[in-house]
Design a protein around this motif. Structure first.
Motif, PDB file in Angstrom:
ATOM      1  N   TYR A  24      46.133  29.199  41.100  1.00 42.37           N
ATOM      2  CA  TYR A  24      46.938  28.614  39.985  1.00 42.37           C
ATOM      3  C   TYR A  24      46.630  29.314  38.754  1.00 42.37           C
ATOM      4  CZ  TYR A  24      47.013  24.891  43.332  1.00 42.37           C
ATOM      5  OH  TYR A  24      47.403  23.914  44.378  1.00 42.37           O
ATOM      6  N   TYR A  25      46.498  30.805  38.619  1.00 43.31           N
ATOM      7  CA  TYR A  25      46.233  31.694  37.789  1.00 43.31           C
ATOM      8  C   TYR A  25      47.148  31.285  36.610  1.00 43.31           C
ATOM      9  CZ  TYR A  25      45.099  35.717  35.307  1.00 43.31           C
ATOM     10  OH  TYR A  25      44.651  36.469  34.257  1.00 43.31           O
ATOM     11  N   LEU A  26      48.610  31.224  36.765  1.00 41.55           N
ATOM     12  CA  LEU A  26      49.319  31.244  36.019  1.00 41.55           C
ATOM     13  C   LEU A  26      49.230  30.029  35.026  1.00 41.55           C
ATOM     14  CD1 LEU A  26      52.840  32.198  37.394  1.00 41.55           C
ATOM     15  CD2 LEU A  26      51.451  33.636  35.996  1.00 41.55           C
ATOM     16  N   PHE A  27      48.435  28.902  35.542  1.00 42.45           N
ATOM     17  CA  PHE A  27      48.460  27.882  34.620  1.00 42.45           C
ATOM     18  C   PHE A  27      46.796  27.639  34.218  1.00 42.45           C
ATOM     19  CE2 PHE A  27      51.229  26.958  38.264  1.00 42.45           C
ATOM     20  CZ  PHE A  27      52.459  26.576  37.408  1.00 42.45           C
ATOM     21  N   LEU A  28      45.849  28.499  34.585  1.00 44.39           N
ATOM     22  CA  LEU A  28      44.592  28.224  34.251  1.00 44.39           C
ATOM     23  C   LEU A  28      44.119  29.318  33.266  1.00 44.39           C
ATOM     24  CD1 LEU A  28      42.735  27.738  37.786  1.00 44.39           C
ATOM     25  CD2 LEU A  28      43.562  26.105  36.072  1.00 44.39           C
ATOM     26  N   GLY A  29      44.759  30.476  33.276  1.00 44.56           N
ATOM     27  CA  GLY A  29      44.269  31.721  32.368  1.00 44.56           C
ATOM     28  C   GLY A  29      42.887  32.173  32.648  1.00 44.56           C
ATOM     29  N   PRO A  30      42.377  32.899  31.968  1.00 40.62           N
ATOM     30  CA  PRO A  30      40.872  33.710  32.339  1.00 40.62           C
ATOM     31  C   PRO A  30      40.010  32.818  32.048  1.00 40.62           C
ATOM     32  CG  PRO A  30      41.905  34.270  30.079  1.00 40.62           C
ATOM     33  CD  PRO A  30      42.921  33.592  30.535  1.00 40.62           C
ATOM     34  N   TYR A  31      40.155  31.641  31.345  1.00 42.44           N
ATOM     35  CA  TYR A  31      38.816  30.743  30.882  1.00 42.44           C
ATOM     36  C   TYR A  31      38.085  30.442  32.053  1.00 42.44           C
ATOM     37  CZ  TYR A  31      36.358  26.831  28.886  1.00 42.44           C
ATOM     38  OH  TYR A  31      35.383  25.955  28.493  1.00 42.44           O
ATOM     39  N   PHE A  32      38.982  29.841  33.198  1.00 42.66           N
ATOM     40  CA  PHE A  32      38.347  29.084  34.267  1.00 42.66           C
ATOM     41  C   PHE A  32      37.775  30.022  35.276  1.00 42.66           C
ATOM     42  CE2 PHE A  32      40.652  25.436  32.768  1.00 42.66           C
ATOM     43  CZ  PHE A  32      39.814  24.277  33.466  1.00 42.66           C
ATOM     44  N   PHE A  33      37.892  31.425  34.921  1.00 46.07           N
ATOM     45  CA  PHE A  33      37.742  32.426  36.061  1.00 46.07           C
ATOM     46  C   PHE A  33      36.075  32.885  35.701  1.00 46.07           C
ATOM     47  CE2 PHE A  33      42.029  32.251  36.945  1.00 46.07           C
ATOM     48  CZ  PHE A  33      41.987  32.324  38.385  1.00 46.07           C
ATOM     49  N   VAL A  34      35.751  32.545  34.586  1.00 47.52           N
ATOM     50  CA  VAL A  34      34.293  32.970  34.108  1.00 47.52           C
ATOM     51  C   VAL A  34      33.266  32.512  34.865  1.00 47.52           C
ATOM     52  CG1 VAL A  34      33.068  33.358  32.190  1.00 47.52           C
ATOM     53  CG2 VAL A  34      35.200  33.414  31.657  1.00 47.52           C
TER      54      VAL A  34
END
Length: 282
Positions: free
Chosen positions: A67-77
């Motif tokens: 769900y990268y398109l809906f999450l953005g980079p913030y959730f991947f930190v």
């Protein structure tokens, strides 16, 4: 093997369990307090915590990537930080095992410094994970609202369809406020045996909004990261305490010769000089 009067042979060799029991009896409490044993044990536990963090980070990152398109980079930190910390733990564990073998004060001291650094990393992961759980709904709602309108992008449409189908949700604001009519077919549950044409309307569409479902899903993984990181942090505090005590012991042993204690290897026995008598005077 022995032969009895009845002619029956018995195997008198000890079993594996009996051999293990004999070794445990031979193990003394003083052996458990040795520097090598303590550092090896704590380092093994330390490496297992790194393996746990690595597996957790990979699992969470794999679920987030969908769900990268809906999450953005913030959730991947946070999951990336977890993986980096786990790799750092493995390299530090190698130094710990080397310190257990060498029993050198400087090596153990360097190992302790890295343990404290990793403790700070794990504490940061715990704080970030619980903060991510609290901010999940607001951030995802903002992210989806910003990216909801590029319907000409096929990849975006496929991502929306996958999200609505898998999470059983419909749009951002629910089925009643969807901007497209009729609703996308992924907004509705298609019963078994349904025939075309199948029309998805507000009457048979999913009631839940996609931002609430997605934030609940992501918040759950953030909570799991926080709980695991908090548990690992508690173990790390114990490991740091044990290694600090070991470093103190090694430092004390290093200073023993300076306080007047005579070590066996420091003694140097010199043979007495033979006395030579001059007989020319007689």
């Amino acid at each position: 093997m022995r032969l009895t009067n009845s002619g029956i042979e018995y195997d008198t060799a000890p079993t594996r369990f009996e051999r293990l029991k004999m070794k445990c009896k031979e193990l003394r409490w003083s052996d458990l307090k040795t520097t090598k044993f303590l550092i090896s044990t704590t380092t093994t536990i330390f490496a297992l915590t790194g393996l746990l963090l690595l597996i957790l980070g990979i699992i969470v990152l794999g679920n987030y990537n969908e769900y990268y398109l809906f999450l953005g980079p913030y959730f991947f930190v946070v999951p990336r930080f977890v993986i980096v910390t786990a790799v750092f733990i493995f390299f530090t564990a190698v130094l710990g095992f080397y310190g257990a073998i060498s029993e050198k004060y400087k090596i153990v001291l360097a190992y302790l410094a890295l343990l404290v650094t990793i403790l700070i990393f794990e504490l940061s992961i715990t704080i970030l994970a619980f903060q991510l759980e609290e901010d999940a709904f607001g951030y995802i709602n903002q992210q989806i609202q910003r990216d909801q309108f590029p319907f000409s992008d096929r990849s975006f449409l496929l991502a929306w369809d996958d999200l609505q189908r898998e999470k059983r949700c419909c749009g951002i604001y629910g089925r009643g406020k969807y901007d497209i009519h009729p609703l996308p077919i992924t907004c509705c549950y298609i019963p078994a045996g349904a025939r075309s044409p199948f029309e998805c309307t507000t009457d048979n569409a999913y009631y839940a909004t996609c931002d609430s479902r997605l934030s609940h899903f992501m918040g759950k993984y953030a909570y799991i990261i926080g709980v695991v990181a908090a548990t690992v942090t508690c173990l790390q505090v114990i490991i740091v305490a044990v290694v600090s005590w070991i470093a103190y012991r090694l430092k004390s042993k290093k200073k023993i010769p300076q306080h007047g204690f005579i070590m066996k290897d420091t003694l140097k026995i010199e043979p007495p000089n033979p006395s030579v008598i001059d007989y020319s005077r007689f």
